[in-house]
Design a protein around this motif. Structure first.
Motif, PDB file in Angstrom:
ATOM      1  N   ILE A 279      -8.431  17.232  15.294  1.00 29.78           N
ATOM      2  CA  ILE A 279      -7.019  17.544  15.474  1.00 29.78           C
ATOM      3  C   ILE A 279      -6.262  17.197  14.188  1.00 29.78           C
ATOM      4  CG2 ILE A 279      -6.955  17.257  17.978  1.00 29.78           C
ATOM      5  CD1 ILE A 279      -5.983  14.424  17.607  1.00 29.78           C
ATOM      6  N   ASP A 280      -5.205  17.936  13.953  1.00 32.93           N
ATOM      7  CA  ASP A 280      -4.337  17.686  12.796  1.00 32.93           C
ATOM      8  C   ASP A 280      -3.328  16.607  13.180  1.00 32.93           C
ATOM      9  OD1 ASP A 280      -2.732  17.683  10.604  1.00 32.93           O
ATOM     10  OD2 ASP A 280      -2.075  19.763  10.776  1.00 32.93           O
ATOM     11  N   ILE A 281      -3.413  15.440  12.510  1.00 34.52           N
ATOM     12  CA  ILE A 281      -2.518  14.323  12.846  1.00 34.52           C
ATOM     13  C   ILE A 281      -1.501  14.061  11.739  1.00 34.52           C
ATOM     14  CG2 ILE A 281      -4.227  13.227  14.352  1.00 34.52           C
ATOM     15  CD1 ILE A 281      -4.835  11.280  12.058  1.00 34.52           C
ATOM     16  N   SER A 282      -1.299  15.040  10.861  1.00 39.18           N
ATOM     17  CA  SER A 282      -0.364  14.843   9.742  1.00 39.18           C
ATOM     18  C   SER A 282       1.038  14.515  10.239  1.00 39.18           C
ATOM     19  CB  SER A 282      -0.331  16.089   8.860  1.00 39.18           C
ATOM     20  OG  SER A 282      -1.606  16.360   8.334  1.00 39.18           O
ATOM     21  N   ASP A 283       1.515  15.258  11.232  1.00 39.82           N
ATOM     22  CA  ASP A 283       2.864  15.007  11.758  1.00 39.82           C
ATOM     23  C   ASP A 283       2.950  13.632  12.399  1.00 39.82           C
ATOM     24  OD1 ASP A 283       3.701  17.464  10.902  1.00 39.82           O
ATOM     25  OD2 ASP A 283       3.383  18.457  12.824  1.00 39.82           O
ATOM     26  N   ARG A 284       1.896  13.257  13.133  1.00 42.40           N
ATOM     27  CA  ARG A 284       1.908  11.939  13.774  1.00 42.40           C
ATOM     28  C   ARG A 284       1.927  10.827  12.737  1.00 42.40           C
ATOM     29  NH1 ARG A 284      -3.399   9.963  16.596  1.00 42.40           N
ATOM     30  NH2 ARG A 284      -3.639   8.924  14.586  1.00 42.40           N
ATOM     31  N   LYS A 285       1.106  10.976  11.688  1.00 43.94           N
ATOM     32  CA  LYS A 285       1.076   9.967  10.634  1.00 43.94           C
ATOM     33  C   LYS A 285       2.418   9.875   9.920  1.00 43.94           C
ATOM     34  CE  LYS A 285      -3.154   8.309  10.690  1.00 43.94           C
ATOM     35  NZ  LYS A 285      -3.442   6.867  10.822  1.00 43.94           N
ATOM     36  N   ARG A 286       3.036  11.045   9.701  1.00 41.20           N
ATOM     37  CA  ARG A 286       4.346  11.046   9.059  1.00 41.20           C
ATOM     38  C   ARG A 286       5.367  10.322   9.921  1.00 41.20           C
ATOM     39  NH1 ARG A 286       5.024  16.034   9.163  1.00 41.20           N
ATOM     40  NH2 ARG A 286       3.666  16.486   7.401  1.00 41.20           N
ATOM     41  N   LEU A 287       5.297  10.564  11.239  1.00 42.84           N
ATOM     42  CA  LEU A 287       6.208   9.896  12.159  1.00 42.84           C
ATOM     43  C   LEU A 287       5.950   8.397  12.188  1.00 42.84           C
ATOM     44  CD1 LEU A 287       8.401  10.047  14.335  1.00 42.84           C
ATOM     45  CD2 LEU A 287       6.614  10.527  16.012  1.00 42.84           C
ATOM     46  N   GLU A 288       4.656   8.009  12.172  1.00 44.38           N
ATOM     47  CA  GLU A 288       4.327   6.576  12.165  1.00 44.38           C
ATOM     48  C   GLU A 288       4.910   5.895  10.934  1.00 44.38           C
ATOM     49  OE1 GLU A 288       0.117   6.309  12.417  1.00 44.38           O
ATOM     50  OE2 GLU A 288       0.034   6.756  14.561  1.00 44.38           O
ATOM     51  N   GLU A 290       7.494   6.861   9.216  1.00 43.88           N
ATOM     52  CA  GLU A 290       8.949   6.795   9.377  1.00 43.88           C
ATOM     53  C   GLU A 290       9.342   5.671  10.333  1.00 43.88           C
ATOM     54  OE1 GLU A 290      10.091  10.655  10.647  1.00 43.88           O
ATOM     55  OE2 GLU A 290       9.800  11.605   8.674  1.00 43.88           O
ATOM     56  N   LEU A 291       8.545   5.499  11.408  1.00 42.94           N
ATOM     57  CA  LEU A 291       8.834   4.431  12.368  1.00 42.94           C
ATOM     58  C   LEU A 291       8.648   3.058  11.728  1.00 42.94           C
ATOM     59  CD1 LEU A 291       7.182   5.851  15.617  1.00 42.94           C
ATOM     60  CD2 LEU A 291       9.624   5.584  15.156  1.00 42.94           C
ATOM     61  N   ILE A 292       7.581   2.918  10.927  1.00 42.09           N
ATOM     62  CA  ILE A 292       7.352   1.646  10.236  1.00 42.09           C
ATOM     63  C   ILE A 292       8.501   1.349   9.281  1.00 42.09           C
ATOM     64  CG2 ILE A 292       5.878   0.495   8.535  1.00 42.09           C
ATOM     65  CD1 ILE A 292       3.488   1.946   9.841  1.00 42.09           C
ATOM     66  N   LYS A 293       8.938   2.393   8.576  1.00 45.18           N
ATOM     67  CA  LYS A 293      10.063   2.229   7.647  1.00 45.18           C
ATOM     68  C   LYS A 293      11.328   1.839   8.404  1.00 45.18           C
ATOM     69  CE  LYS A 293      12.513   4.746   3.979  1.00 45.18           C
ATOM     70  NZ  LYS A 293      12.611   6.040   3.254  1.00 45.18           N
ATOM     71  N   ALA A 294      11.548   2.518   9.553  1.00 40.69           N
ATOM     72  CA  ALA A 294      12.737   2.206  10.359  1.00 40.69           C
ATOM     73  C   ALA A 294      12.660   0.789  10.919  1.00 40.69           C
ATOM     74  CB  ALA A 294      12.871   3.221  11.489  1.00 40.69           C
ATOM     75  N   ARG A 295      11.442   0.383  11.331  1.00 40.54           N
ATOM     76  CA  ARG A 295      11.290  -0.966  11.874  1.00 40.54           C
ATOM     77  C   ARG A 295      11.583  -2.015  10.801  1.00 40.54           C
ATOM     78  NH1 ARG A 295       5.415  -2.849  13.396  1.00 40.54           N
ATOM     79  NH2 ARG A 295       5.415  -3.104  11.129  1.00 40.54           N
ATOM     80  N   LYS A 296      11.058  -1.783   9.591  1.00 38.75           N
ATOM     81  CA  LYS A 296      11.303  -2.740   8.510  1.00 38.75           C
ATOM     82  C   LYS A 296      12.795  -2.820   8.190  1.00 38.75           C
ATOM     83  CE  LYS A 296       6.782  -2.414   6.280  1.00 38.75           C
ATOM     84  NZ  LYS A 296       6.031  -2.024   5.066  1.00 38.75           N
ATOM     85  N   LYS A 297      13.456  -1.658   8.215  1.00 45.67           N
ATOM     86  CA  LYS A 297      14.900  -1.656   7.965  1.00 45.67           C
ATOM     87  C   LYS A 297      15.634  -2.435   9.060  1.00 45.67           C
ATOM     88  CE  LYS A 297      18.870   1.401   7.178  1.00 45.67           C
ATOM     89  NZ  LYS A 297      19.722   0.705   8.148  1.00 45.67           N
ATOM     90  N   ALA A 298      15.215  -2.210  10.320  1.00 44.05           N
ATOM     91  CA  ALA A 298      15.844  -2.927  11.435  1.00 44.05           C
ATOM     92  C   ALA A 298      15.613  -4.422  11.307  1.00 44.05           C
ATOM     93  CB  ALA A 298      15.292  -2.416  12.763  1.00 44.05           C
TER      94      ALA A 298
END
Length: 680
Positions: A279-288, A290-298
């Motif tokens: 399966i192509d997980i590029s979008d999921r990895k990109r979202l992960e 972004e979530l990690i970045k958002a979590r660090k910002k939070a």
């Protein structure tokens, strides 16, 4: 895509071209009551079912040996036991495209094997040019003696058998087409390959996601195209051959030279080939990401918010230290009723402001899971003495003259030693006691504890005869920002955070909290605190540790006319307030408004005790105490600071302070410290 699959499959000799490879055929093949023998275009045996093995006196271990013998038998005889040349054997008839039905033979599979009577029926599959491509022999045990079959009946049965075989072949074809359609339609990459990846079949999803086509992989291996780095390619091949369960993330190179993140799982097919599902997980990895970045910002935002609240707490406590301290000094001097009432109002509301600040800090820590416990050994009986004194002070602050305060302990008066965070335990009890006194005009407020050895815990309780809680409000008692008594009376003011904080703290301490209440008659709160074992007064080492807790009830005025006390405080109002509180002791008071000056004075004068602020210019309190310990570690050093968080208390203890008092500082707390560390 079906044609592409077919073209690619030509590279896999005898495997991809095998029409008998579907699950449905496999089920029929294994369970049919006749022996079924499958041959390829060269006359080599492709497979033989269990009944075929049994009829010929063989077992599963003989299969591979048979595959190396294109004619399959050692000798073949007709029904009259005349040996037949190989050209007349049933296998050769099949290769010549002849169809025959229920023809009896006597065969010997091995040179020294038994003679077996078997009747064979054969069906050949020819291509458009009339060349043999594959065939089936159906075997049955022949009756003895072999009876001639009526010609008409024989022709009829032969025709019926041919029709069944043709239907069977059509079903196989339909199943294969259905399977190809499903594989090509699903939005998941599917590949079929041999162990060397020389033969490679892929579905439409592989082409759509990676861009590689069947034409691309004719000249260059898909492994070289998708994984150009030789080292990484070997890692991927190793994973493919390992058949490790589950999915593994793999980076693939696409036809337009981009890298995509995929996840693959591999399975082995019965014929030795493997199937890969990806399966192509590029979008999921990109979202992960972004979530990690958002979590660090939070987290950074939370840290900034927490630091801001912490700084506000310090900046509020510093002026409140002077306000409440000078108010306390004035209360000793003023005798007129009117001025006394004014001062009491200032003191009461100042303490309310501090409690509000503490609740906001705790709330911030709760939201960020930053509340941690700083455990220490305490004696419960000594701890409850302090609680009793605070109860009396709270009663006085709320002007509840007709309210009776009761503290209950176990009848055997056992001194129980426990390991807990005394600050947080005191916070829970005083929050419950404060609410009980606030909501009870007359009657009693009772606090205490009992030992529940069967449950290995201590049960604390706070009971009152106050206004109680309505049934409709009971489910909201421990919710944040919930105030059960929305009245304009200043008696009932609050943030609505206290009980929510209590529940969280009790859970951190390892216990549970609950309550019982009857509206108009009173409320009882209970909470448990676990222990591993009860340590009693005989355990002198534990008691000795517990007695290090210097917060006692000794608030008497000490006579220190021969002692020298150094106050290190950069806030002039706080120093002035402490000076006037301590001047009654007749001690010599020295003052330093910076860390460097404190070190200078300490080295110059013989000092008996130091009150040391933490946030001071030039050298902070931790640097100063380090110097003091290097010079004379016998001089008691007391931290007096507006840093009121548990982390600050832990850091103060680790730095080697003998004790600490938190701003705002009261006269009684100062005298208690002096009586413990400068005994007369």
């Amino acid at each position: 895509m079906n044609s592409e699959l077919s073209a690619a499959s030509q590279e896999n000799k005898g495997e991809a071209d095998n029409p008998f490879s579907t699950d449905i055929l496999k089920m029929v093949f294994d369970n049919v009551q006749d022996g079924v023998i499958l041959f390829d275009a060269e006359g080599y045996l492709l497979d033989i079912n269990p009944e075929g093995l049994r009829l010929h006196g063989l077992d599963e271990s003989d299969k591979e040996l048979l595959k190396n013998n294109p004619l399959f038998f050692h000798k073949v005889y007709n029904a009259e036991h005349q040996e037949l040349p190989s050209a007349e054997w049933p296998v050769m008839q099949l290769l010549n495209g002849e169809a025959f039905n229920n023809v009896p033979y006597i065969i010997k599979v091995y040179e020294h094997g038994p003679e077996i009577r078997i009747s064979y029926s054969g069906v050949s599959r020819l291509n458009k040019e009339g060349n043999f491509t594959s065939g089936i022999l159906l075997a049955r045990k022949a009756a003895e003696p072999i009876v001639k079959v009526d010609l008409v009946k024989d022709v009829f049965e032969k025709d019926e058998q041919i029709k069944k075989l043709e239907l069977f072949q059509q079903q196989i074809k339909d199943d294969r087409e259905l399977l190809h359609t499903i594989i090509d339609t699903i939005p998941v990459m599917v590949t079929i390959y041999d162990k060397r990846v020389n033969s490679f079949i892929m579905n439409r999803a592989v082409e759509e996601i990676t861009g590689w086509t069947p034409n691309d992989i004719k000249e260059i291996s898909i492994m070289e195209l998708a994984y150009p780095d030789p080292v990484y390619r070997e890692e991927v091949l190793e994973y493919m051959h390992s058949l490790t369960p589950g999915f593994k993330d793999i980076i693939m190179r696409t036809r337009d030279s981009c890298e995509i993140e995929t996840s693959w799982a591999n399975l082995e097919l019965p014929d030795g080939r493997q199937i890969g599902v990806g399966i192509d997980i590029s979008d999921r990895k990109r979202l992960e990401k972004e979530l990690i970045k958002a979590r660090k910002k939070a987290e950074r935002d939370n840290q900034v918010q927490y630091a801001f609240i912490q700084n506000i707490s310090h900046e509020v406590r510093t002026p409140m230290n002077s306000i409440l301290g000078f108010t306390e000094l004035l209360q000793k001097e003023v005798t007129r009723k009117k001025e006394t009432e004014f001062l009491n109002a200032i003191s009461h509301n100042g303490k309310q402001l501090l409690r509000l600040i503490d609740d906001i800090i705790d709330f911030s820590q709760l939201d960020n899971n930053q509340i941690s416990l700083q455990k220490e050994i305490i004696v419960i009986s000594n701890f409850m003495k302090r609680i009793e004194m605070q109860m009396v002070g709270t009663k006085k602050a709320y002007k509840k003259r007709h309210l009776e305060i009761v503290v209950k302990k176990p009848e055997n008066n056992v001194r129980v030693i426990v390991n807990t965070d005394s600050f947080r335990l005191q916070q829970v009890l005083m929050n419950l006691i404060g609410n009980a006194i606030k909501y009870t005009e007359e009657g009693t407020v009772e606090a205490g504890y009992e030992i529940r050895e069967s449950k290995k815990d201590i049960l604390f309780f706070v009971k009152d005869t106050g206004i109680g809680i309505r049934d409709i409000d009971k489910e909201n008692v421990f919710k944040r920002f919930n105030r059960l008594h929305n009245t304009r009376s200043h008696e009932f003011r609050g943030t609505g955070l206290g009980l929510a904080i209590c529940r969280h703290l009790v859970n951190l301490l390892g216990g549970n909290i609950w309550f019982e209440s009857e509206f108009g008659k009173g409320t009882s709160f209970y909470f448990s605190h676990p222990y591993k074992e009860l340590e009693r007064i005989e355990n002198k080492s534990a008691v000795a540790l517990a007695e290090n807790d210097k917060q006692t009830s000794d608030f008497s005025l000490p006579d220190l006319n021969d002692k020298v006390i150094l106050i290190v405080e950069d806030d002039s109002f706080s120093y002035m307030m402490m000076y006037h509180m301590l001047e009654e002791t007749k001690a010599l008071i020295l003052h330093a408004d910076s860390g460097s000056k404190a070190v200078e004075i300490f080295d110059k004068y013989k000092t008996d005790l130091v009150f040391l602020d933490i946030r001071i210019p030039e050298m902070d309190g931790y640097q100063v105490i380090k110097h003091i310990h290097e010079s004379n570690n016998k001089v008691p050093v007391i931290a007096q600071t507006a840093n009121a968080l548990p982390e600050d208390r832990r850091k103060i203890v680790e730095a080697g302070f003998n004790f600490h008092i938190t701003k705002p500082i009261s006269r009684d707390s100062l005298f208690s410290v002096l009586n413990n560390f400068l005994p007369v």
